[in-house]
Design an enzyme around this catalytic site. Structure first.
Site, short mmCIF file in Angstrom:
data_model
loop_
_atom_site.label_atom_id
_atom_site.label_comp_id
_atom_site.label_asym_id
_atom_site.label_seq_id
_atom_site.Cartn_x
_atom_site.Cartn_y
_atom_site.Cartn_z
N CYS A 68 0.72 -1.23 0.02
CA CYS A 68 0.02 0.19 -0.14
C CYS A 68 0.84 1.20 -0.07
O CYS A 68 1.87 1.48 0.89
CB CYS A 68 -0.90 0.03 1.44
N CYS A 74 -0.06 6.16 7.31
CA CYS A 74 -1.30 5.50 7.79
C CYS A 74 -1.20 4.37 8.86
O CYS A 74 -0.33 3.83 8.70
CB CYS A 74 -2.08 4.80 6.62
N CYS A 77 -2.03 -0.28 9.52
CA CYS A 77 -1.37 -1.33 9.33
C CYS A 77 0.11 -1.05 9.94
O CYS A 77 0.75 -0.09 9.73
CB CYS A 77 -1.01 -2.00 7.76
N CYS A 156 -7.26 2.12 0.21
CA CYS A 156 -7.08 1.21 1.38
C CYS A 156 -7.22 -0.24 0.83
O CYS A 156 -8.04 -0.63 0.85
CB CYS A 156 -7.66 1.47 2.55
N PHE A 294 -19.55 -14.98 26.71
CA PHE A 294 -19.20 -13.86 25.76
C PHE A 294 -19.84 -14.14 24.19
O PHE A 294 -19.07 -14.13 23.16
CB PHE A 294 -17.72 -13.42 25.66
N GLU A 315 -23.99 -12.99 27.55
CA GLU A 315 -23.35 -11.98 26.79
C GLU A 315 -23.77 -10.58 27.75
O GLU A 315 -24.97 -10.63 28.19
CB GLU A 315 -24.00 -11.91 25.30
N ASP A 343 -23.24 -9.57 33.06
CA ASP A 343 -21.79 -8.95 33.13
C ASP A 343 -20.77 -10.06 33.63
O ASP A 343 -20.73 -10.13 34.67
CB ASP A 343 -21.76 -7.81 34.05
N CYS A 399 -8.43 -12.63 21.51
CA CYS A 399 -7.98 -11.47 20.69
C CYS A 399 -6.88 -10.67 21.41
O CYS A 399 -6.54 -9.52 20.91
CB CYS A 399 -9.12 -10.43 20.25
#
Length: 445
Positions: A68, A74, A77, A156, A294, A315, A343, A399
């Protein structure tokens, strides 16, 4: 004063090269492991420095030309200069390093990495918008690297091509609006039948704004929505009755409708492969009772239910619980699933026990991890604890490798589980974001 030189040892979780010079840790943007570089320090702290690479004196064989033209300016990334297979390998090393240094544990086997298309994968994005007269009008894009300024970009490559091609037209559209100075963000959501642009407006649109918005939507085949305050203010502007957003999982014969601001996986290609891997590890069976913590809108819940298992999803978002129930009914699975708003960061041993017995768990927490949930399991040292509700198998989708490692340490060292397998999921190519999956099994007494 001579320009400092460093030998780069590894990558950190922001994609920066890590080196040590005269007892100090140096984080060097743009440097790769194995490289010898000169660098310029931009921030000094007592124990570390943050720097930018000046010259690469000895390049890594994995260094490649970024795909890119905006890379380096930017901030969307971080590692386009690292060859694709090298990105995956670096993320695998980050996962292993976190498991050992934070969780003090190692996986008994490493799973093959999951990866897919390198470009055009990002079906959800929040694009910053800024009206800057001295730069020729309106900027639409991600933030500049290490800055709050909006990058001046016209395309992008990680966005789907048809969305990338909208960046310049979006600039032109915003420039025509009466509230061009009061529109800080455009959120993009791509479904299988529609693309939605959500204009974050700090002041109401004026009557004269309708014509350019409608012309834009008609010309480019998109839906334009607005958001004036919180998520509950998101609503369609034009057309009022579009096809709406949805994604499908053909392997499980499932379809999920969703709103543009509701959480869905950014990369639909990897999501399908990740679900297949999760089902292989979880091995749900007819008659089992399985918890999906979750659970969001039921991305994992409904595939588990397709196996014939009974699934209980928890959730924290009431809107996502409502969406999960809607999807269960749409896919004729309402009789096999139950959803509850709670929660999960306030989970207690008593509350967990009150939910009853589960054969297996699937956990897919946000970046903060699932520490209260795993701490609520009985300790192996507590001989009097009731363990009738304890799952024999846990699949943990993460994550954030740091919080996965922390929770893995608790599961292994205090809750009596073995970390049988783990591996990375390259959900976000060219970024330093590490998605991963791990399998835990209750150890025999």
């Amino acid at each position: 004063m001579s320009t400092p030189i460093a030998l780069v040892e590894s990558l950190d979780q922001e994609g920066r090269g890590v080196a040590h010079v005269e007892g100090k840790t140096i984080f060097i943007d743009g440097a790769l492991p194995g490289e010898q570089v000169t660098y310029k320090v931009r921030r000094r702290k007592e124990r570390y420095e943050v720097a930018d690479v000046l010259d690469v004196l000895q390049a890594s064989h994995l260094r490649t030309q970024p795909g890119c033209e905006h890379f380096g300016v930017c901030g969307g990334c971080a590692i386009q200069h690292l060859e694709f297979s090298g990105q995956v390998a670096a993320k695998q090393r980050m996962l292993e390093s976190n498991l050992w240094h934070i969780g003090k544990t190692r996986s008994e086997r490493m799973l093959p990495p999951i990866y897919g298309p390198a470009w055009g994968y990002r079906h959800k994005a929040r694009l910053r918008v800024r009206h800057v007269a001295k730069k020729g009008g309106v900027l639409v894009g991600f933030n500049e690297k290490s800055s709050s300024f909006v990058a001046d970009m016209d395309s992008c490559r990680v966005l789907p091509p048809h969305v990338s091609n909208l960046i310049v037209p979006m600039k032109e559209l915003v420039g025509q609006l009466s509230i061009r100075d009061r529109l800080p963000q455009i959120e993009v959501a791509v479904g299988e039948l529609a693309t939605v642009l959500v204009l974050r407006i700090l002041e109401p649109l004026q009557p004269q704004d309708a014509a350019p918005i409608k012309a834009f939507a008609d010309r480019y085949g998109v839906e334009v929505w607005t958001q004036s305050k919180g998520p509950d203010t998101v609503q369609p502007f034009y057309p009022l009755q579009g096809p709406g957003l949805s994604y499908s999982l053909p392997e499980f014969n499932l379809t999920y409708p969703f709103k543009p601001t509701e959480f869905t996986q950014v990369n639909p290609y990897i999501n399908r492969v990740m679900l297949r891997r999760a089902m292989q590890l979880l091995q749900p069976q007819p008659g089992e009772r399985i918890a999906d913590f979750f659970c969001g809108l039921g991305n994992f819940t409904l595939p588990i239910a397709r196996s014939g298992a009974s699934v209980f999803g928890m959730e924290g978002s009431a809107a996502l619980v409502a969406r999960a129930n809607e999807s269960a009914a749409l896919n004729s699975l309402a009789g096999q699933v139950e959803f509850q708003e709670a929660d999960l960061f306030k989970m207690t041993p008593a509350l967990l026990q009150s939910l009853g017995r589960f054969d297996k768990w699937l956990i897919d927490p946000p970046r903060d991890g699932a520490i209260e949930l795993v701490k609520a399991l009985p300790d192996i040292e507590d001989a009097d604890a009731d363990t009738s509700h304890v799952p024999q198998r846990i699949v943990y989708v993460s994550c954030n490798p740091a919080t996965l490692a922390r929770d893995a340490g608790i599961l292994v060292h205090t809750k009596g589980y073995r970390l049988l397998a783990s591996g990375v999921i390259n959900m976000f190519p060219h970024t330093s974001h590490v998605e991963s999956i791990a399998l835990f099994e209750k150890a025999s007494p």
